[in-house]
Design a protein around this motif. Structure first.
Motif, PDB file in Angstrom:
ATOM      1  N   LEU A   5       0.748  -1.224   0.598  1.00 49.41           N
ATOM      2  CA  LEU A   5       0.149  -0.026  -0.154  1.00 49.41           C
ATOM      3  C   LEU A   5       0.401   1.350  -0.224  1.00 49.41           C
ATOM      4  N   GLN A   6       1.812   1.219   1.155  1.00 49.87           N
ATOM      5  CA  GLN A   6       2.705   2.232   0.585  1.00 49.87           C
ATOM      6  C   GLN A   6       3.684   2.416  -0.542  1.00 49.87           C
ATOM      7  N   ARG A   7       3.939   1.138  -1.022  1.00 48.44           N
ATOM      8  CA  ARG A   7       3.912   1.688  -2.855  1.00 48.44           C
ATOM      9  C   ARG A   7       3.087   2.763  -3.408  1.00 48.44           C
ATOM     10  N   ALA A   8       2.155   1.922  -3.599  1.00 45.95           N
ATOM     11  CA  ALA A   8       0.820   2.269  -4.482  1.00 45.95           C
ATOM     12  C   ALA A   8       0.867   4.058  -4.204  1.00 45.95           C
ATOM     13  N   ILE A   9       0.715   4.284  -2.757  1.00 47.88           N
ATOM     14  CA  ILE A   9       0.148   5.628  -2.347  1.00 47.88           C
ATOM     15  C   ILE A   9       1.677   6.342  -3.178  1.00 47.88           C
ATOM     16  N   ALA A  10       3.006   5.997  -2.903  1.00 53.14           N
ATOM     17  CA  ALA A  10       4.268   6.803  -3.726  1.00 53.14           C
ATOM     18  C   ALA A  10       3.775   7.160  -5.127  1.00 53.14           C
ATOM     19  N   GLU A  11       3.275   5.873  -5.580  1.00 56.53           N
ATOM     20  CA  GLU A  11       2.997   6.097  -7.486  1.00 56.53           C
ATOM     21  C   GLU A  11       1.992   7.096  -7.492  1.00 56.53           C
TER      22      GLU A  11
END
Length: 75
Positions: A5-11
């Motif tokens: 989820l953190q990676r998705a938000i960063a993207e």
């Protein structure tokens, strides 16, 4: 928060704002659908328990018969 989820938000943060809005809508709708499903299931738990009790009473009274799975039509 999970790493995924953190990676998705960063993207998402580097995506154009119109894409962010569309993804926001998708995520919020998914959360709302999940909450609605949970509410529906919890509301039906009492009904399911009553139906299970009726089925057990009918079974104990010999009012049921064994299901022959080979005769079940799967659609």
């Amino acid at each position: 928060m999970t790493n995924l989820l953190q990676r998705a938000i960063a993207e998402l943060k580097i995506s154009p704002s119109n894409e962010q809005v569309e993804i926001d809508k998708i995520i919020l709708k998914e959360i709302e659908d999940e909450q609605r499903g949970d509410k529906t299931f919890s509301a039906s738990a009492d009904i399911l328990a009553k139906l299970a009790n009726i089925a057990m009473i009918e079974y104990e009274e010999g009012k049921t018969e064994e299901l022959d799975i080979s005769e079940v039509e799967i659609r």
